[in-house]
Design a protein around this motif. Structure first.
Motif, PDB file in Angstrom:
ATOM      1  N   SER A 189     -19.893 -28.540 -19.814  1.00 55.49           N
ATOM      2  CA  SER A 189     -19.456 -27.304 -20.466  1.00 55.49           C
ATOM      3  C   SER A 189     -19.057 -27.493 -21.922  1.00 55.49           C
ATOM      4  CB  SER A 189     -18.289 -26.686 -19.686  1.00 55.49           C
ATOM      5  OG  SER A 189     -17.181 -27.574 -19.666  1.00 55.49           O
ATOM      6  N   THR A 204     -21.825 -26.323 -23.918  1.00 56.59           N
ATOM      7  CA  THR A 204     -22.357 -24.985 -23.650  1.00 56.59           C
ATOM      8  C   THR A 204     -21.247 -23.941 -23.573  1.00 56.59           C
ATOM      9  OG1 THR A 204     -22.321 -25.527 -21.278  1.00 56.59           O
ATOM     10  CG2 THR A 204     -24.380 -25.896 -22.455  1.00 56.59           C
ATOM     11  N   TYR A 205     -20.701 -23.764 -22.381  1.00 57.00           N
ATOM     12  CA  TYR A 205     -19.774 -22.651 -22.171  1.00 57.00           C
ATOM     13  C   TYR A 205     -18.488 -22.775 -22.989  1.00 57.00           C
ATOM     14  CZ  TYR A 205     -22.666 -20.796 -18.419  1.00 57.00           C
ATOM     15  OH  TYR A 205     -23.701 -20.241 -17.715  1.00 57.00           O
ATOM     16  N   TYR A 252     -28.845 -18.876 -28.160  1.00 57.15           N
ATOM     17  CA  TYR A 252     -28.195 -18.095 -27.107  1.00 57.15           C
ATOM     18  C   TYR A 252     -29.187 -17.139 -26.435  1.00 57.15           C
ATOM     19  CZ  TYR A 252     -25.665 -14.442 -24.741  1.00 57.15           C
ATOM     20  OH  TYR A 252     -25.261 -13.537 -23.793  1.00 57.15           O
ATOM     21  N   TRP A 258     -31.724 -18.867 -24.148  1.00 55.44           N
ATOM     22  CA  TRP A 258     -31.027 -19.443 -22.991  1.00 55.44           C
ATOM     23  C   TRP A 258     -30.573 -18.351 -22.025  1.00 55.44           C
ATOM     24  CZ3 TRP A 258     -25.639 -18.778 -22.095  1.00 55.44           C
ATOM     25  CH2 TRP A 258     -25.096 -19.560 -21.067  1.00 55.44           C
ATOM     26  N   PRO A 279     -29.647 -26.688 -23.843  1.00 51.29           N
ATOM     27  CA  PRO A 279     -28.750 -25.579 -24.183  1.00 51.29           C
ATOM     28  C   PRO A 279     -27.484 -26.033 -24.914  1.00 51.29           C
ATOM     29  CG  PRO A 279     -28.440 -26.154 -21.901  1.00 51.29           C
ATOM     30  CD  PRO A 279     -29.488 -27.106 -22.436  1.00 51.29           C
ATOM     31  N   PHE A 280     -27.669 -26.720 -26.026  1.00 55.33           N
ATOM     32  CA  PHE A 280     -26.542 -27.149 -26.850  1.00 55.33           C
ATOM     33  C   PHE A 280     -26.453 -26.194 -28.037  1.00 55.33           C
ATOM     34  CE2 PHE A 280     -24.941 -30.601 -29.965  1.00 55.33           C
ATOM     35  CZ  PHE A 280     -23.644 -30.137 -29.841  1.00 55.33           C
ATOM     36  N   PHE A 281     -25.330 -25.469 -28.152  1.00 54.82           N
ATOM     37  CA  PHE A 281     -25.191 -24.433 -29.173  1.00 54.82           C
ATOM     38  C   PHE A 281     -24.726 -25.070 -30.482  1.00 54.82           C
ATOM     39  CE2 PHE A 281     -24.701 -22.346 -25.037  1.00 54.82           C
ATOM     40  CZ  PHE A 281     -25.792 -21.500 -25.115  1.00 54.82           C
TER      41      PHE A 281
END
Length: 498
Positions: free
Chosen positions: A126, A129-130, A164, A167, A197-199
């Motif tokens: 996370s 990501t989150y 984003y 994804w 999915p690395f922002f």
């Protein structure tokens, strides 16, 4: 995923009907073309009604979409973190599974070219990501940090939030998705591509430098430890790094991956051998301005010939802005304003673009900017003065139908640009405006992603790269160390050529 084929045995009566069937199809083509040509542009609400899954609201703004995604952020799938060292045998085992699956599809009569792209989305920890999404969401309304030119940080992140939108579509429940040319798979051996999915843009702007660099290093190790990465050296991995500064200290170690970027120019932003059109993908910025729908376009009173609002002093390739400012200032029905991207500046830019026929889109610190897409959303014909610009989806879209391209040398000549713009007849201007309204939807990010929107076109462009990706993977696996036959698609101009 094998393509399903439906077969039927036609009898004699059905055979006689075939000529009549083809006659009906062929005779209906002109009517279909007429219908398409005169189909009006859609408003946002109409787009949502036409393309969305019934009873599912379409979000066009990052925060609104993010709120819903974060409310359902519990993953049903375990993390893909590698706990032990990956051996060569592990990589060979994965490669055998991939090859077996491809051969099974090919020898079973399936058509790989007609199958949707199968994407494995890494379930990263996370912190990559989150946690970054929550940090952005919780600080959206009170982020005090601004760039030196006054741009709010959250708006910069929005402009580059392509990571984003892609994804969010991939992880959505399949019954809520509308795109059929890409599917998410949950077994690595079934995947054509791997999405990371690395922002990175959020990481760059929201974290302190030391914290950011630590996360970059950890993300690099996490991804390159994966057997899938080792198998292909990243050639089938999608790395979204849309802001030029994103992941800058680590991305050089991932140069074989498919980079999702806003443009490409060697020198300050990218090094030779890192980016090229055959490998990477240009994606549009998220526009700063509101979408001018069909009602907005019909009510527009365009009394300004040419409009520009922004910073006239820029570095590197943006020096053309100062030259343009000096030759265009003081001309009737031409507005050239020094401006900044704060809230008041955004409102002034939107008002000016919606009252203008042409909008000047010169190079800035980079060849591209969100201004191009702001102009498209405003129904203002873009006039691009950026000699090194690369455009998104150019294998699908012919920009000449709604954009003007002018060389820097011509644009800088006193009087040349204005004479050129005044040479267009009202009919020619109307045609370009019509084409502009027709193509605007290609640059409107949304969730769920819509057919012919930027997410859809991104996968269509990537589909065109798939054979070449597989070629380079297989070739890299069999070329011996002593081989001098280097293979690259790095297409650069020879400076000695005129």
């Amino acid at each position: 995923m094998a393509t399903k084929h439906l077969t039927s045995a036609y009898g004699f009566v059905n055979h006689l009907r075939i000529p009549l069937f083809f006659f009906i199809i062929v005779s209906s083509i002109p009517f279909c073309l007429i219908f398409y040509a005169f189909t009006p542009s859609f408003s946002l609400s109409e787009l949502a009604t036409v393309h969305a899954t019934p009873d599912l609201k379409v979000d066009y703004f990052l925060v609104a979409s993010l709120k819903k995604v974060l409310a359902n952020s519990v993953s049903e799938h375990p993390e893909d973190t590698i706990r032990d060292n990956v051996s060569e045998q592990d990589v060979r085992l994965l490669d055998d599974l991939v090859t077996d699956g491809e051969e099974q599809l090919n020898f079973a009569g399936g058509d790989w070219f007609l199958s949707p792209i199968r994407v494995y989305v890494y379930n990263m920890p996370s912190k990559f990501t989150y946690d970054l999404l929550w940090l952005y969401y919780n600080t959206y309304n009170d982020t005090p940090s601004r760039k030196a030119d006054g741009t709010p940080v959250h708006r910069i992140i929005e402009q580059h939030s392509i990571d984003y939108w892609l994804w969010a579509d991939l992880i959505a429940p399949e019954n809520e998705r509308t795109l059929k040319n890409v599917v998410r798979v949950y077994k690595k051996e079934e995947a054509d591509l791997f999405y990371i999915p690395f922002f990175t843009t959020m990481c760059f702007f929201l974290l302190e430098k030391q914290q950011r660099e630590t996360l970059y290093t950890e993300a690099l190790k996490w991804v390159t430890d994966q057997p899938s990465w080792k198998r292909s050296e990243g050639r089938d991995h999608i790395l979204p790094i849309h802001h030029p500064w994103s992941f800058k200290s680590a991305r050089k170690f991932m140069k074989h991956a498919i980079w999702l970027i806003p443009d490409m120019v060697y020198g300050f932003w990218y090094k030779p051998g890192e980016v090229y059109l055959e490998k990477d993908l240009i994606l549009p910025y998220v526009a700063n301005l509101d979408f001018c729908d069909s009602e907005c376009l019909s009510n527009a009173n365009r009394t300004i010939l040419l409009f520009f609002r922004g910073r006239l002093k820029r570095s590197v390739g943006g020096k053309i802005r100062g030259k343009l400012g000096s030759v265009l200032t003081g001309i009737n029905d031409v507005v050239i304003e020094e401006g900044t991207p704060e809230d008041q500046g955004r409102a002034a830019a939107q008002s000016g673009m919606r009252r203008s026929i042409f909008c000047l889109c010169p190079a800035g610190d980079t060849p591209s900017s969100a201004r191009l897409f702001d102009a498209i959303f405003s129904g203002c014909i873009p006039v691009i003065v950026s000699d090194e610009l690369e455009l998104p989806f150019e294998g699908i879209i012919d920009y000449r139908r709604f954009v003007l391209f002018v060389s820097s040398s011509d644009a800088a000549k006193p009087g040349w640009l204005i004479s050129y713009l005044r040479s267009f007849s009202p009919a020619e201007i109307k045609q370009k405006q019509t084409n502009l309204a027709k193509h605007a939807r290609h640059f409107l990010y949304s969730h769920p992603a819509q057919p012919m929107g930027p997410e859809d076109l991104a996968w269509r462009m990537i589909a065109g790269k798939m054979v070449n990706i597989k070629l380079h993977i297989r070739r890299s696996q069999r070329v011996v160390n002593e081989s001098k036959s280097l293979c690259t698609c790095d297409c650069r101009r020879n400076p000695n050529n005129s």
